[in-house]
Motif scaffolding. Structure first.
Motif, PDB file in Angstrom:
ATOM      1  N   SER A 176       1.085  -1.333   0.352  1.00 44.47           N
ATOM      2  CA  SER A 176      -0.188   0.194  -0.150  1.00 44.47           C
ATOM      3  C   SER A 176       0.976   0.987  -0.176  1.00 44.47           C
ATOM      4  O   SER A 176       0.733   2.422   0.732  1.00 44.47           O
ATOM      5  CB  SER A 176      -0.877   0.309   1.333  1.00 44.47           C
ATOM      6  N   LYS A 222      -3.797   0.233  -8.577  1.00 44.34           N
ATOM      7  CA  LYS A 222      -5.241   0.775  -8.094  1.00 44.34           C
ATOM      8  C   LYS A 222      -6.044   1.024  -9.631  1.00 44.34           C
ATOM      9  O   LYS A 222      -7.153   0.896  -9.079  1.00 44.34           O
ATOM     10  CB  LYS A 222      -4.947   1.919  -7.072  1.00 44.34           C
ATOM     11  N   ARG A 276      -7.083   3.853   0.184  1.00 44.22           N
ATOM     12  CA  ARG A 276      -5.843   2.244   0.724  1.00 44.22           C
ATOM     13  C   ARG A 276      -5.021   2.853  -0.421  1.00 44.22           C
ATOM     14  O   ARG A 276      -5.383   2.784  -1.880  1.00 44.22           O
ATOM     15  CB  ARG A 276      -5.758   1.455  -0.046  1.00 44.22           C
ATOM     16  N   GLY A 286      -0.998   0.046   8.247  1.00 43.33           N
ATOM     17  CA  GLY A 286      -2.108   1.464   8.289  1.00 43.33           C
ATOM     18  C   GLY A 286      -1.763   2.550   8.595  1.00 43.33           C
ATOM     19  O   GLY A 286      -2.170   3.676   8.510  1.00 43.33           O
ATOM     20  N   THR A 294       0.786   4.435   7.580  1.00 38.35           N
ATOM     21  CA  THR A 294       0.416   4.816   6.262  1.00 38.35           C
ATOM     22  C   THR A 294      -0.437   5.894   6.566  1.00 38.35           C
ATOM     23  O   THR A 294      -0.337   7.114   5.640  1.00 38.35           O
ATOM     24  CB  THR A 294      -0.667   4.126   5.533  1.00 38.35           C
ATOM     25  N   SER A 295      -1.477   6.039   7.342  1.00 44.27           N
ATOM     26  CA  SER A 295      -2.032   7.218   7.626  1.00 44.27           C
ATOM     27  C   SER A 295      -2.232   7.294   8.908  1.00 44.27           C
ATOM     28  O   SER A 295      -2.615   9.150   8.823  1.00 44.27           O
ATOM     29  CB  SER A 295      -2.724   6.589   8.333  1.00 44.27           C
ATOM     30  N   GLY A 350      -5.677  -1.447  10.738  1.00 48.57           N
ATOM     31  CA  GLY A 350      -4.849  -1.490   9.074  1.00 48.57           C
ATOM     32  C   GLY A 350      -4.360  -2.482   9.537  1.00 48.57           C
ATOM     33  O   GLY A 350      -2.760  -2.535   8.970  1.00 48.57           O
ATOM     34  N   ARG A 372      -4.407  -6.945   7.550  1.00 51.57           N
ATOM     35  CA  ARG A 372      -5.037  -7.653   6.668  1.00 51.57           C
ATOM     36  C   ARG A 372      -4.807  -9.127   7.406  1.00 51.57           C
ATOM     37  O   ARG A 372      -5.215 -10.095   6.360  1.00 51.57           O
ATOM     38  CB  ARG A 372      -4.696  -7.358   5.895  1.00 51.57           C
ATOM     39  N   ASP A 408      -9.695  -0.814   9.040  1.00 52.06           N
ATOM     40  CA  ASP A 408      -9.430  -0.476   7.603  1.00 52.06           C
ATOM     41  C   ASP A 408     -10.296   0.018   6.809  1.00 52.06           C
ATOM     42  O   ASP A 408     -11.548   0.659   7.045  1.00 52.06           O
ATOM     43  CB  ASP A 408      -9.281  -2.270   7.361  1.00 52.06           C
ATOM     44  N   ASP A 420     -10.209  -0.208   3.472  1.00 44.46           N
ATOM     45  CA  ASP A 420      -9.558  -0.976   2.233  1.00 44.46           C
ATOM     46  C   ASP A 420     -11.971  -1.916   2.918  1.00 44.46           C
ATOM     47  O   ASP A 420     -10.926  -3.195   3.636  1.00 44.46           O
ATOM     48  CB  ASP A 420      -9.010  -1.937   1.896  1.00 44.46           C
ATOM     49  N   GLU A 473     -10.561  -5.484   2.714  1.00 45.02           N
ATOM     50  CA  GLU A 473      -9.538  -6.963   3.783  1.00 45.02           C
ATOM     51  C   GLU A 473     -10.465  -7.332   4.925  1.00 45.02           C
ATOM     52  O   GLU A 473     -10.158  -7.835   5.243  1.00 45.02           O
ATOM     53  CB  GLU A 473      -8.787  -5.586   4.008  1.00 45.02           C
ATOM     54  N   ASP A 475     -10.183   5.276   7.270  1.00 48.83           N
ATOM     55  CA  ASP A 475      -9.192   5.540   7.565  1.00 48.83           C
ATOM     56  C   ASP A 475      -8.986   5.616   9.285  1.00 48.83           C
ATOM     57  O   ASP A 475      -9.545   6.099  10.390  1.00 48.83           O
ATOM     58  CB  ASP A 475      -9.174   7.383   7.701  1.00 48.83           C
TER      59      ASP A 475
END
Length: 555
Positions: free
Chosen positions: A94, A128, A154, A215, A218-219, A279, A281, A303, A305, A308, A322
């Motif tokens: 991701s 994506k 994501r 995640g 990432t966030s 976050g 999977r 999550d 997404d 997931e 998010d």
């Protein structure tokens, strides 16, 4: 707003500048030459790698370290297909990436033309979104959309394939208007009903455990995660990708869970009554045998997404959104918790089952990694290749700040670490960067040492040299009766190789040499490659056998 007439390639570069791109990693070739010609007049920095795969991994490392999208550029055919591993790697983890490829002119498409490859078709399962530009007037809009898609929801890679006649065509530049993507609407805020249900489940639990994945990083949710853990006094275990999302030196940290996780993290999963997945999977390296994963726990899964949630394990309370925003919603309604009995049990496991290794014999990989941690005071940006050294790094380098651990998780890409370190150093020029590598993995993209030398990027490469494909050998020892089929290596002289590229080379064979070598590397303004000659048959322990239960560990 309309402007003067430009070539398609000039529009492309102007659009990249409008997207605040400051660096492109790439390698030129025939069908990309119009783009490179337009780039010649741009302020955007171009890093010439020595292989297109290196360009993709460098862009990936840049993105992970900075939080900004990485950009890579290659020509058609083999240039484009050489990006594929890097694109797949970014997709699995991701990572926001925009890959731009030259393509043969439209009139030659579908004719098996020289250096033609259907890169859109090839990459469709690992992006994506993929664009094949059919009209030069679409370029500005396509670039704006690509960066929006790559960085929102994501995150992940987006491909833009540009035929050379599109790059050469003249078009009146027009700034793209507001984006209109009706089929792409990521959900950011958690459903209030589900968030309330999660809060009730947390309040009712006696043995909650937070399971944090990439995640969180990432966030940018590391502060919210820390507040949640301390509010609930709940222990936190992380995935490989989530390691830098929660401070590893915090009393509530259990380190990594799963196949090479800590025993106390795995025991906690097996005995918790509520698992709060944030976050992550639920990949196979984490869960082991699905039927025995968190057998006593209700599961909350947060999550962004929705695909997931429920994909691998049953979930009691799903929350799509998010991570940072959902955790903020939870924190507004949660109350503090104590749960002393659960904390005491966790602390007892930590004391009884610490991460340990035998210091007898030759140089130990674990000791080298601990020394890198000590000398960098835990403040370095660490990349890795893939294999035993990667798992030892996850276990023995204590990550305390987000985006400090850059590794290939989902795809497990050997050859990732060195070009990723280049991207990290470009994005974080004032920081110390180490690629902790294996003697097998390092040779898959070792040519990128030349890139580091040419751009005076002072990356440090610590090779854990055991003369084997270490993780392959470990599995052959445990599961194939020590039948070491094609896993023993005959390596080059890494010191001479480093010097041939113009870098510094150092060989270390004794414990007393470790600190001086690392100190020399950290002080150097040049790239440094250190060849640490270690025990040949050291193993990464503990280990959950593939498909086994988390409470049944070797070591």
């Amino acid at each position: 707003m309309k402007g003067k007439e430009l070539s398609g390639a000039q529009v492309l570069i102007k659009s990249l500048e409008a997207a605040n791109v400051d660096t492109i990693f790439g390698y030129p070739g025939g069908q990309a030459l119009p783009i490179y010609d337009a780039l010649y007049d741009s302020e955007v920095r171009h890093i010439l790698t020595r292989h297109e795969q290196g360009a993709a991994h460098a862009a990936d490392g840049y993105a992970r370290a900075t939080g900004k999208p990485g950009v890579c550029l290659a020509t058609s055919g083999p240039g484009a297909t050489n990006l594929v591993t890097g694109i797949a790697n970014a997709y699995m983890d991701s990572v926001p990436l925009v890959a731009i490829t030259g393509q043969v002119p439209r009139r030659l498409l579908g004719r098996d033309s020289f250096q033609e490859a259907d890169i859109v078709g090839i990459t469709m399962p690992i992006t994506k979104h993929s664009y094949h530009v059919e009209d030069p007037s679409e370029l500005a809009r396509v670039v704006k959309e690509a960066f929006h898609i790559a960085t929102t929801g994501r995150p992940g890679p987006v491909l833009i394939d540009v035929p050379s006649d599109i790059s050469l065509a003249k078009v009146e530049y027009e700034e793209p208007g507001e984006l209109f993507l009706p089929g792409y609407r990521p959900v950011l805020d958690g459903d209030p009903v589900q968030v309330a249900a999660a809060a009730r489940a947390i309040a009712e639990s006696e043995r909650p455990l937070i399971y944090a994945g990439g995640g969180v990083v990432t966030s940018g949710a590391h502060e919210e995660l820390l507040r949640l853990a301390e509010l609930l006094m709940a222990p936190v275990c992380t995935t490989l990708m989530g390691l830098s999302g929660f401070p590893g030196n915090h009393p509530l940290s259990l380190g990594m869970l799963g196949m090479h996780g800590t025993k106390y993290a795995n025991f906690a999963v097996c005995e918790c009554d509520l698992l709060i997945a944030v976050g992550a999977r639920f990949d196979d390296r984490v869960t082991g045998k699905l039927e025995t994963f968190a057998p006593e726990a209700r599961i909350i899964h947060i999550d962004i997404d929705p695909a997931e949630i429920g994909k691998n394990v049953r979930v009691d309370i799903p929350i799509v959104g998010d991570v940072k925003r959902v955790l903020s919603q939870l924190l507004e309604i949660l109350r503090p918790g104590l749960r002393e009995a659960w904390r005491e049990k966790i602390e007892a496991w930590k004391k009884e089952y610490p991460l340990t290794y035998c210091e007898q014999g030759r140089l130990k990989p674990q000791a080298i990694i601990r020394e890198i941690y000590r000398l960098t005071e835990g403040k370095a940006r660490i990349t890795t290749e893939v294999g035993q050294h990667q798992m030892w790094t996850a276990q023995y380098y204590t990550f305390t700040r987000p985006r400090s651990f850059i590794t290939s998780g989902g795809l497990g890409t050997m050859g990732f670490g060195m070009p990723a370190a280049i991207g990290v150093q470009v994005g974080c020029p004032d920081e110390t960067v180490f690629d902790i590598a294996g003697d097998g993995s390092i040779q898959m993209n070792i040519q990128e040492l030349c890139t580091a030398v040419n751009y005076e990027l002072p990356i440090n490469v610590a090779i854990i040299n055991n003369g084997f494909l270490g993780m392959v050998r470990q599995w052959q020892e445990f599961f194939y009766n020590r039948r070491y089929s094609q896993s023993e290596l005959r390596n080059p002289d890494f010191v001479k190789l480093a010097e041939a590229y113009g870098a510094e080379g150092i060989r270390v064979t004794k414990k007393a040499e470790v600190a001086p070598a690392l100190e020399q590397a950290i002080r150097s303004a040049k790239p440094v490659m250190i060849d640490f000659v270690v025990d040949r048959e050291d193993n990464v322990l503990p280990m959950v056998p593939p498909g086994g239960s988390l409470d049944k560990m070797i070591g």
